[in-house]
Design a protein around this motif. Structure first.
Motif, PDB file in Angstrom:
ATOM      1  N   ASN A 108       0.802  -1.100   0.032  1.00  0.00           N
ATOM      2  CA  ASN A 108       0.044   0.084   0.064  1.00  0.00           C
ATOM      3  C   ASN A 108       0.693   1.278   0.021  1.00  0.00           C
ATOM      4  N   PRO A 109       1.222   1.578  -1.124  1.00  0.00           N
ATOM      5  CA  PRO A 109       2.191   2.841  -1.278  1.00  0.00           C
ATOM      6  C   PRO A 109       1.565   4.063  -0.608  1.00  0.00           C
ATOM      7  N   GLU A 110       0.178   4.232  -0.444  1.00  0.00           N
ATOM      8  CA  GLU A 110      -0.256   5.436   0.276  1.00  0.00           C
ATOM      9  C   GLU A 110      -0.085   5.578   1.588  1.00  0.00           C
ATOM     10  N   SER A 111       0.175   4.192   2.115  1.00  0.00           N
ATOM     11  CA  SER A 111       0.430   4.253   3.622  1.00  0.00           C
ATOM     12  C   SER A 111       1.560   4.890   3.826  1.00  0.00           C
ATOM     13  N   TYR A 112       2.837   5.085   3.141  1.00  0.00           N
ATOM     14  CA  TYR A 112       3.777   5.579   3.573  1.00  0.00           C
ATOM     15  C   TYR A 112       3.534   7.008   3.764  1.00  0.00           C
ATOM     16  N   ASN A 113       2.552   7.880   3.498  1.00  0.00           N
ATOM     17  CA  ASN A 113       2.417   9.038   3.631  1.00  0.00           C
ATOM     18  C   ASN A 113       2.403   9.473   5.215  1.00  0.00           C
ATOM     19  N   ILE A 114       2.043   8.332   6.063  1.00  0.00           N
ATOM     20  CA  ILE A 114       2.011   8.464   7.665  1.00  0.00           C
ATOM     21  C   ILE A 114       3.289   7.497   8.041  1.00  0.00           C
ATOM     22  N   LYS A 115       3.522   6.477   7.537  1.00  0.00           N
ATOM     23  CA  LYS A 115       4.420   5.602   8.290  1.00  0.00           C
ATOM     24  C   LYS A 115       5.933   5.926   7.794  1.00  0.00           C
ATOM     25  N   ASP A 116       6.227   6.646   6.429  1.00  0.00           N
ATOM     26  CA  ASP A 116       7.538   6.743   6.080  1.00  0.00           C
ATOM     27  C   ASP A 116       7.540   7.988   5.201  1.00  0.00           C
ATOM     28  N   PRO A 117       7.277   9.286   5.922  1.00  0.00           N
ATOM     29  CA  PRO A 117       7.078  10.492   5.108  1.00  0.00           C
ATOM     30  C   PRO A 117       8.396  10.879   4.266  1.00  0.00           C
ATOM     31  N   ALA A 118       9.464  10.653   5.029  1.00  0.00           N
ATOM     32  CA  ALA A 118      11.052  10.890   4.455  1.00  0.00           C
ATOM     33  C   ALA A 118      11.031  10.135   3.050  1.00  0.00           C
ATOM     34  N   LEU A 174      -6.485   6.709  -2.553  1.00  0.00           N
ATOM     35  CA  LEU A 174      -7.033   7.037  -1.175  1.00  0.00           C
ATOM     36  C   LEU A 174      -8.489   7.496  -1.431  1.00  0.00           C
ATOM     37  N   ASN A 175      -9.480   6.709  -1.523  1.00  0.00           N
ATOM     38  CA  ASN A 175     -10.896   6.843  -1.212  1.00  0.00           C
ATOM     39  C   ASN A 175     -11.214   5.708  -0.436  1.00  0.00           C
ATOM     40  N   ARG A 176     -12.357   5.733   0.076  1.00  0.00           N
ATOM     41  CA  ARG A 176     -13.088   4.619   0.961  1.00  0.00           C
ATOM     42  C   ARG A 176     -13.543   3.267  -0.036  1.00  0.00           C
ATOM     43  N   ILE A 177     -13.612   3.619  -1.196  1.00  0.00           N
ATOM     44  CA  ILE A 177     -14.116   2.519  -2.078  1.00  0.00           C
ATOM     45  C   ILE A 177     -12.926   1.528  -2.549  1.00  0.00           C
ATOM     46  N   ASN A 216      -9.057   8.140   8.679  1.00  0.00           N
ATOM     47  CA  ASN A 216      -7.705   7.657   8.351  1.00  0.00           C
ATOM     48  C   ASN A 216      -7.239   8.099   6.984  1.00  0.00           C
ATOM     49  N   ILE A 217      -8.158   8.100   5.978  1.00  0.00           N
ATOM     50  CA  ILE A 217      -8.056   8.386   4.531  1.00  0.00           C
ATOM     51  C   ILE A 217      -7.699  10.004   4.388  1.00  0.00           C
ATOM     52  N   LYS A 218      -8.663  10.639   5.125  1.00  0.00           N
ATOM     53  CA  LYS A 218      -8.422  12.191   5.132  1.00  0.00           C
ATOM     54  C   LYS A 218      -7.046  12.378   5.635  1.00  0.00           C
ATOM     55  N   LYS A 219      -6.708  11.954   6.786  1.00  0.00           N
ATOM     56  CA  LYS A 219      -5.268  12.053   7.421  1.00  0.00           C
ATOM     57  C   LYS A 219      -4.181  11.888   6.493  1.00  0.00           C
ATOM     58  N   SER A 220      -4.309  10.879   5.665  1.00  0.00           N
ATOM     59  CA  SER A 220      -3.304  10.370   4.649  1.00  0.00           C
ATOM     60  C   SER A 220      -3.541  11.239   3.378  1.00  0.00           C
ATOM     61  N   ILE A 221      -4.256  11.846   2.902  1.00  0.00           N
ATOM     62  CA  ILE A 221      -4.637  12.807   1.915  1.00  0.00           C
ATOM     63  C   ILE A 221      -3.904  13.980   2.315  1.00  0.00           C
TER      64      ILE A 221
END
Length: 122
Positions: free
Chosen positions: A32-42, A66-69, A77-82
């Protein structure tokens, strides 16, 4: 020079698929590449910098799926990641004199416009 001035002078060069690149660095799309916005922003910021150093005038936020669908995550969590994803892109772009753009991809397989329209309005 701002983005409008650059556009008036010629073509703008955008980055490539940031999620695809992040997935390759992280070991595959199941990460999940989008999860890196939170877990590894660097790491996300470094990928943006690499695209800019390669000549991109514009970078897109790491927010395509990043959408619920598609992500099936909690809306908060989606909003925070966006927000995190765009903040990372915006900072990288500003530091280099580039431009950052938001990117949220389609909700594949959904044909009810009310569901899809509601997904992109906060």
């Amino acid at each position: 020079m701002n983005i409008r001035e650059k556009l008036e002078k010629g073509t703008l060069l955008f980055d490539g698929g940031i999620g695809t690149y992040l997935a390759s660095l992280a070991g595959g799309p199941e990460n999940n590449p989008e999860s890196y916005n939170i877990k590894d922003p660097a790491l996300v910021a470094e990928v943006h910098r690499q695209y800019i150093e390669a000549g991109a005038d514009c970078i897109t936020a790491n927010t395509y799926a990043l959408n619920r669908i598609v992500s099936k995550d909690d809306p908060e969590n989606i909003k925070k990641s966006i927000i995190a994803g765009f903040s990372i892109a915006d900072k990288a772009a500003r530091e280099a004199g580039a431009a950052a753009f938001a990117s949220i991809g389609p909700a594949h397989g959904i044909h009810d416009n009310e569901i899809v329209d509601g997904e992109y309005i906060w």
